[in-house]
Each structure stands twice: as structure tokens, then as C-alpha cells.
Design a protein around this motif. Structure first.
Motif, PDB file in Angstrom:
ATOM      1  N   ASN A  16      -1.679   2.222  -2.076  1.00  0.00           N
ATOM      2  CA  ASN A  16      -0.263   2.300  -2.455  1.00  0.00           C
ATOM      3  C   ASN A  16       0.673   2.006  -1.282  1.00  0.00           C
ATOM      4  OD1 ASN A  16      -0.857   2.937  -5.104  1.00  0.00           O
ATOM      5  ND2 ASN A  16      -0.832   5.132  -4.732  1.00  0.00           N
ATOM      6  N   ALA A  17       0.124   1.876  -0.091  1.00  0.00           N
ATOM      7  CA  ALA A  17       0.957   1.640   1.091  1.00  0.00           C
ATOM      8  C   ALA A  17       1.637   0.279   0.988  1.00  0.00           C
ATOM      9  CB  ALA A  17       0.095   1.700   2.354  1.00  0.00           C
ATOM     10  N   ALA A  18       2.890   0.248   1.381  1.00  0.00           N
ATOM     11  CA  ALA A  18       3.657  -1.005   1.314  1.00  0.00           C
ATOM     12  C   ALA A  18       3.488  -1.775   2.611  1.00  0.00           C
ATOM     13  CB  ALA A  18       5.129  -0.694   1.067  1.00  0.00           C
ATOM     14  N   GLY A  19       2.394  -2.475   2.724  1.00  0.00           N
ATOM     15  CA  GLY A  19       2.221  -3.357   3.874  1.00  0.00           C
ATOM     16  C   GLY A  19       1.512  -2.730   5.062  1.00  0.00           C
ATOM     17  N   TRP A  20       1.312  -3.592   6.042  1.00  0.00           N
ATOM     18  CA  TRP A  20       0.487  -3.251   7.181  1.00  0.00           C
ATOM     19  C   TRP A  20       1.063  -2.106   8.030  1.00  0.00           C
ATOM     20  CZ3 TRP A  20      -3.641  -2.268   9.244  1.00  0.00           C
ATOM     21  CH2 TRP A  20      -3.760  -2.106  10.623  1.00  0.00           C
ATOM     22  N   GLU A  21       2.364  -2.114   8.283  1.00  0.00           N
ATOM     23  CA  GLU A  21       2.944  -1.080   9.158  1.00  0.00           C
ATOM     24  C   GLU A  21       2.738   0.313   8.576  1.00  0.00           C
ATOM     25  OE1 GLU A  21       6.961  -1.819  10.341  1.00  0.00           O
ATOM     26  OE2 GLU A  21       6.414  -3.687  11.348  1.00  0.00           O
ATOM     27  N   ARG A  23       0.352   1.211   6.543  1.00  0.00           N
ATOM     28  CA  ARG A  23      -1.083   1.547   6.658  1.00  0.00           C
ATOM     29  C   ARG A  23      -1.429   1.980   8.078  1.00  0.00           C
ATOM     30  NH1 ARG A  23      -1.910  -2.394   2.663  1.00  0.00           N
ATOM     31  NH2 ARG A  23      -2.263  -4.043   4.171  1.00  0.00           N
ATOM     32  N   ALA A  24      -0.838   1.307   9.063  1.00  0.00           N
ATOM     33  CA  ALA A  24      -1.091   1.667  10.461  1.00  0.00           C
ATOM     34  C   ALA A  24      -0.610   3.094  10.737  1.00  0.00           C
ATOM     35  CB  ALA A  24      -0.406   0.674  11.396  1.00  0.00           C
ATOM     36  N   ARG A  25       0.572   3.429  10.172  1.00  0.00           N
ATOM     37  CA  ARG A  25       1.102   4.789  10.348  1.00  0.00           C
ATOM     38  C   ARG A  25       0.185   5.815   9.686  1.00  0.00           C
ATOM     39  NH1 ARG A  25       6.126   3.048  10.054  1.00  0.00           N
ATOM     40  NH2 ARG A  25       6.204   3.141   7.788  1.00  0.00           N
ATOM     41  N   LEU A  26      -0.281   5.494   8.488  1.00  0.00           N
ATOM     42  CA  LEU A  26      -1.200   6.386   7.773  1.00  0.00           C
ATOM     43  C   LEU A  26      -2.487   6.596   8.577  1.00  0.00           C
ATOM     44  CD1 LEU A  26      -0.873   4.990   4.135  1.00  0.00           C
ATOM     45  CD2 LEU A  26      -0.326   7.327   4.859  1.00  0.00           C
ATOM     46  N   LEU A  27      -2.961   5.506   9.162  1.00  0.00           N
ATOM     47  CA  LEU A  27      -4.184   5.565   9.967  1.00  0.00           C
ATOM     48  C   LEU A  27      -4.025   6.579  11.106  1.00  0.00           C
ATOM     49  CD1 LEU A  27      -6.963   4.266  10.322  1.00  0.00           C
ATOM     50  CD2 LEU A  27      -5.883   2.512  11.711  1.00  0.00           C
ATOM     51  N   MET A  28      -2.886   6.507  11.787  1.00  0.00           N
ATOM     52  CA  MET A  28      -2.600   7.451  12.881  1.00  0.00           C
ATOM     53  C   MET A  28      -2.534   8.888  12.349  1.00  0.00           C
ATOM     54  SD  MET A  28      -2.340   5.566  15.533  1.00  0.00           S
ATOM     55  CE  MET A  28      -2.017   3.875  15.951  1.00  0.00           C
ATOM     56  N   GLN A  29      -1.906   9.069  11.190  1.00  0.00           N
ATOM     57  CA  GLN A  29      -1.780  10.412  10.612  1.00  0.00           C
ATOM     58  C   GLN A  29      -3.150  10.996  10.264  1.00  0.00           C
ATOM     59  OE1 GLN A  29       0.877   9.782   7.312  1.00  0.00           O
ATOM     60  NE2 GLN A  29       2.696   9.650   8.607  1.00  0.00           N
ATOM     61  N   GLN A 107     -11.511  -2.198   1.283  1.00  0.00           N
ATOM     62  CA  GLN A 107     -10.843  -1.531   0.161  1.00  0.00           C
ATOM     63  C   GLN A 107      -9.581  -0.799   0.635  1.00  0.00           C
ATOM     64  OE1 GLN A 107     -13.223   0.905  -2.597  1.00  0.00           O
ATOM     65  NE2 GLN A 107     -15.023  -0.045  -1.691  1.00  0.00           N
ATOM     66  N   LEU A 108      -9.644  -0.237   1.843  1.00  0.00           N
ATOM     67  CA  LEU A 108      -8.502   0.485   2.408  1.00  0.00           C
ATOM     68  C   LEU A 108      -7.404  -0.465   2.892  1.00  0.00           C
ATOM     69  CD1 LEU A 108     -10.520   3.093   4.482  1.00  0.00           C
ATOM     70  CD2 LEU A 108      -8.997   3.663   2.575  1.00  0.00           C
TER      71      LEU A 108
END
Length: 134
Positions: A16-21, A23-29, A107-108
């Protein structure tokens, strides 16, 4: 093989993430939420070799299902490892052997984040999980 509940939830969040940025933030979280290993667990015996960053991994078998904990000194790697843990925790040794890492990160929506060295490092973590689960 069905996904563990937490892995399915993470997958939903990333899809559901809107784009790469985002997803990158989610990854850090996800990496920031990894429970810390204590200093005694950050020893040479628990270090995963084959990673450019320092990664430590400990595993415990509970009622036929593996629970892993890990940590890394690199924030991006911590996030990737956190997502790997969500995918494997609670699985049997036989199921862990069948994990398809590239497919999971694809998939992620994170495959472009996997440089060859990061990919090798995550494969080393998964390989170490398989060794512990023997």
C-alpha cells in the motif's frame, strides 16, 4: 506455504506504500522496532559471516517452531533483516529451507534496494538460520 500473520501484515503495508520513498521510510521503521540484542548476544559466535555490515543472529526452537532475533549496526540492513525475521519466525526448519528470499523482497517492492552485496548478506543470514535449524 502460507505467510505468518505478521509477514502478511507487513506485505500489506508495503504494497500500500505510495512509492519508493515511503517504502524506504517503512523499512527504517521496521528496523527500529527490532528488539535489541543484549551485549552478550552480540558475540563472535552469533555473528553472521558474509555480510558487509555486522549482523548478529540468535535462534531458539519452541515447540517445533523457530524464533529468531537479530541485530545489525547498519540501519538499512536492520530493516531488511527485520522483514526477513517476520517471514521466517514461527516456521519449522523444513519451511525455512523453502523460503525464496528474492521473491519475498520482490513482493514487498524492495528488490531494487537489494544490491548484490546486500542480497549476499541476506542470503548469509538465511543460510545461518538454516544451519541453526538443523
Amino acid at each position: 506455504m502460507s505467510l505468518p500473520v505478521e509477514a502478511a501484515e507487513a506485505l500489506q503495508i508495503f504494497q500500500n506504500a505510495a512509492g519508493w520513498e515511503q517504502r524506504a521510510r517503512l523499512l527504517m521503521q521496521f528496523g527500529d522496532r527490532l528488539p535489541a540484542l543484549d551485549d552478550a548476544q552480540k558475540c563472535e559466535a552469533n555473528r553472521v559471516h558474509g555480510c558487509e555490515s555486522q549482523v548478529w543472529l540468535v535462534g531458539e526452537l519452541r515447540d517445533g517452531h523457530w524464533q529468531f532475533k537479530a541485530s545489525s549496526d547498519a540501519r538499512m540492513i536492520r530493516g531488511l533483516v527485520a522483514l526477513l525475521l517476520l517471514r521466517v519466525n514461527g516456521l519449522s526448519a523444513a519451511d525455512i529451507k523453502q523460503i525464496d528470499l528474492p521473491d519475498w523482497f520482490n513482493q514487498l517492492g524492495l528488490s531494487r534496494q537489494l544490491s548484490p552485496s546486500r542480497s549476499n548478506g541476506l542470503n548469509a543470514v538465511l543460510q545461518r538460520m538454516n544451519e541453526l535449524a538443523r
